[in-house]
Motif scaffolding. Structure first.
Motif, PDB file in Angstrom:
ATOM      1  N   ARG A  51       0.841  -1.193   0.000  1.00  0.00           N
ATOM      2  CA  ARG A  51       0.000   0.000   0.000  1.00  0.00           C
ATOM      3  C   ARG A  51       0.874   1.239   0.000  1.00  0.00           C
ATOM      4  NH1 ARG A  51      -0.378   1.690   5.625  1.00  0.00           N
ATOM      5  NH2 ARG A  51       0.417   0.013   6.942  1.00  0.00           N
ATOM      6  N   VAL A  52       0.253   2.346  -0.257  1.00  0.00           N
ATOM      7  CA  VAL A  52       0.969   3.616  -0.225  1.00  0.00           C
ATOM      8  C   VAL A  52       1.186   3.986   1.245  1.00  0.00           C
ATOM      9  CG1 VAL A  52       0.868   6.049  -0.835  1.00  0.00           C
ATOM     10  CG2 VAL A  52      -0.057   4.327  -2.394  1.00  0.00           C
ATOM     11  N   PRO A  53       2.430   4.289   1.625  1.00  0.00           N
ATOM     12  CA  PRO A  53       2.685   4.614   3.028  1.00  0.00           C
ATOM     13  C   PRO A  53       1.975   5.916   3.439  1.00  0.00           C
ATOM     14  CG  PRO A  53       4.740   4.190   1.861  1.00  0.00           C
ATOM     15  CD  PRO A  53       3.660   4.238   0.840  1.00  0.00           C
ATOM     16  N   THR A  54       1.365   5.868   4.593  1.00  0.00           N
ATOM     17  CA  THR A  54       0.743   7.063   5.145  1.00  0.00           C
ATOM     18  C   THR A  54       1.811   7.871   5.880  1.00  0.00           C
ATOM     19  OG1 THR A  54       0.221   5.986   7.227  1.00  0.00           O
ATOM     20  CG2 THR A  54      -1.431   5.818   5.466  1.00  0.00           C
ATOM     21  N   GLU A  55       1.417   9.029   6.359  1.00  0.00           N
ATOM     22  CA  GLU A  55       2.355   9.854   7.118  1.00  0.00           C
ATOM     23  C   GLU A  55       2.807   9.120   8.386  1.00  0.00           C
ATOM     24  OE1 GLU A  55       2.418  14.095   9.493  1.00  0.00           O
ATOM     25  OE2 GLU A  55       0.987  13.813   7.862  1.00  0.00           O
ATOM     26  N   PHE A  56       1.870   8.417   9.008  1.00  0.00           N
ATOM     27  CA  PHE A  56       2.207   7.630  10.193  1.00  0.00           C
ATOM     28  C   PHE A  56       3.222   6.543   9.848  1.00  0.00           C
ATOM     29  CE2 PHE A  56       1.417   3.909  12.890  1.00  0.00           C
ATOM     30  CZ  PHE A  56       1.726   4.465  14.126  1.00  0.00           C
ATOM     31  N   ASP A  57       3.044   5.862   8.716  1.00  0.00           N
ATOM     32  CA  ASP A  57       3.986   4.825   8.284  1.00  0.00           C
ATOM     33  C   ASP A  57       5.373   5.414   8.057  1.00  0.00           C
ATOM     34  OD1 ASP A  57       2.031   2.823   8.307  1.00  0.00           O
ATOM     35  OD2 ASP A  57       1.464   3.243   6.220  1.00  0.00           O
ATOM     36  N   GLU A  58       5.412   6.571   7.417  1.00  0.00           N
ATOM     37  CA  GLU A  58       6.704   7.203   7.145  1.00  0.00           C
ATOM     38  C   GLU A  58       7.409   7.587   8.435  1.00  0.00           C
ATOM     39  OE1 GLU A  58       5.746  10.402   4.542  1.00  0.00           O
ATOM     40  OE2 GLU A  58       5.409   9.071   2.827  1.00  0.00           O
ATOM     41  N   ARG A  59       6.661   8.088   9.419  1.00  0.00           N
ATOM     42  CA  ARG A  59       7.258   8.421  10.715  1.00  0.00           C
ATOM     43  C   ARG A  59       7.763   7.165  11.416  1.00  0.00           C
ATOM     44  NH1 ARG A  59       3.004  11.974  13.800  1.00  0.00           N
ATOM     45  NH2 ARG A  59       1.637  10.784  12.468  1.00  0.00           N
ATOM     46  N   ARG A  60       6.985   6.093  11.333  1.00  0.00           N
ATOM     47  CA  ARG A  60       7.391   4.836  11.961  1.00  0.00           C
ATOM     48  C   ARG A  60       8.674   4.305  11.339  1.00  0.00           C
ATOM     49  NH1 ARG A  60       4.873  -1.031  11.647  1.00  0.00           N
ATOM     50  NH2 ARG A  60       5.770  -1.872  13.533  1.00  0.00           N
ATOM     51  N   ILE A  61       8.787   4.383  10.027  1.00  0.00           N
ATOM     52  CA  ILE A  61       9.997   3.931   9.341  1.00  0.00           C
ATOM     53  C   ILE A  61      11.183   4.808   9.722  1.00  0.00           C
ATOM     54  CG2 ILE A  61      11.103   3.720   7.068  1.00  0.00           C
ATOM     55  CD1 ILE A  61       8.342   2.809   6.005  1.00  0.00           C
ATOM     56  N   ARG A  62      10.982   6.135   9.770  1.00  0.00           N
ATOM     57  CA  ARG A  62      12.071   7.037  10.152  1.00  0.00           C
ATOM     58  C   ARG A  62      12.552   6.748  11.573  1.00  0.00           C
ATOM     59  NH1 ARG A  62       9.096  11.201   7.555  1.00  0.00           N
ATOM     60  NH2 ARG A  62       8.323  11.858   9.585  1.00  0.00           N
ATOM     61  N   ARG A  63      11.600   6.553  12.493  1.00  0.00           N
ATOM     62  CA  ARG A  63      11.983   6.246  13.877  1.00  0.00           C
ATOM     63  C   ARG A  63      12.729   4.929  13.954  1.00  0.00           C
ATOM     64  NH1 ARG A  63       6.689   8.115  15.180  1.00  0.00           N
ATOM     65  NH2 ARG A  63       6.034   5.946  15.287  1.00  0.00           N
ATOM     66  N   ALA A  64      12.259   3.933  13.237  1.00  0.00           N
ATOM     67  CA  ALA A  64      12.922   2.622  13.241  1.00  0.00           C
ATOM     68  C   ALA A  64      14.317   2.727  12.630  1.00  0.00           C
ATOM     69  CB  ALA A  64      12.076   1.599  12.490  1.00  0.00           C
ATOM     70  N   ARG A  65      14.462   3.517  11.574  1.00  0.00           N
ATOM     71  CA  ARG A  65      15.767   3.697  10.945  1.00  0.00           C
ATOM     72  C   ARG A  65      16.724   4.397  11.913  1.00  0.00           C
ATOM     73  NH1 ARG A  65      14.410   6.050   6.115  1.00  0.00           N
ATOM     74  NH2 ARG A  65      14.225   3.984   5.208  1.00  0.00           N
ATOM     75  N   ARG A  66      16.229   5.416  12.625  1.00  0.00           N
ATOM     76  CA  ARG A  66      17.077   6.106  13.598  1.00  0.00           C
ATOM     77  C   ARG A  66      17.488   5.180  14.734  1.00  0.00           C
ATOM     78  NH1 ARG A  66      13.757  10.897  12.568  1.00  0.00           N
ATOM     79  NH2 ARG A  66      12.369  10.239  14.232  1.00  0.00           N
ATOM     80  N   ARG A  67      16.562   4.340  15.207  1.00  0.00           N
ATOM     81  CA  ARG A  67      16.899   3.386  16.270  1.00  0.00           C
ATOM     82  C   ARG A  67      17.947   2.382  15.781  1.00  0.00           C
ATOM     83  NH1 ARG A  67      11.248   3.638  17.603  1.00  0.00           N
ATOM     84  NH2 ARG A  67      10.889   1.860  16.247  1.00  0.00           N
TER      85      ARG A  67
END
Length: 89
Positions: A51-67
């Motif tokens: 599916r197309v990532p939502t804003e929430f999905d993008e934030r979750r991916i960014r947080r996971a990448r930073r972790r």
């Protein structure tokens, strides 16, 4: 005619010398935060594959990448400080 032979013994063979050493287990323990952070990042990315990532999905991916990056930095810093001889002068 060539015969196809399975390597069942080679695949399922098990001996005491095939166990991981204590040093290898310690290395896995040291890297476990990186492994878990990478799993979280992959979970976040997998959720958006169909599916197309939502804003929430993008934030979750960014947080996971930073972790994941922070976990890598922490492990590298621990390794570097442990391998330095002597200490602070």
């Amino acid at each position: 005619m060539n015969h196809v032979v399975t390597l069942q013994d080679a695949v399922t063979a098990f001996a005491d010398f095939m166990e991981p050493t204590n040093a290898e287990l310690d290395a896995i323990d040291r890297e476990m935060p990186v492994i878990l952070a990478d799993v979280d990042l992959l979970d976040a990315q997998i959720m958006t594959l169909d599916r197309v990532p939502t804003e929430f999905d993008e934030r979750r991916i960014r947080r996971a990448r930073r972790r994941a990056l922070a976990a890598r930095v922490a492990v590298i810093n621990q390794t570097a400080s442990a391998s330095l001889p002597g200490g602070a002068a």
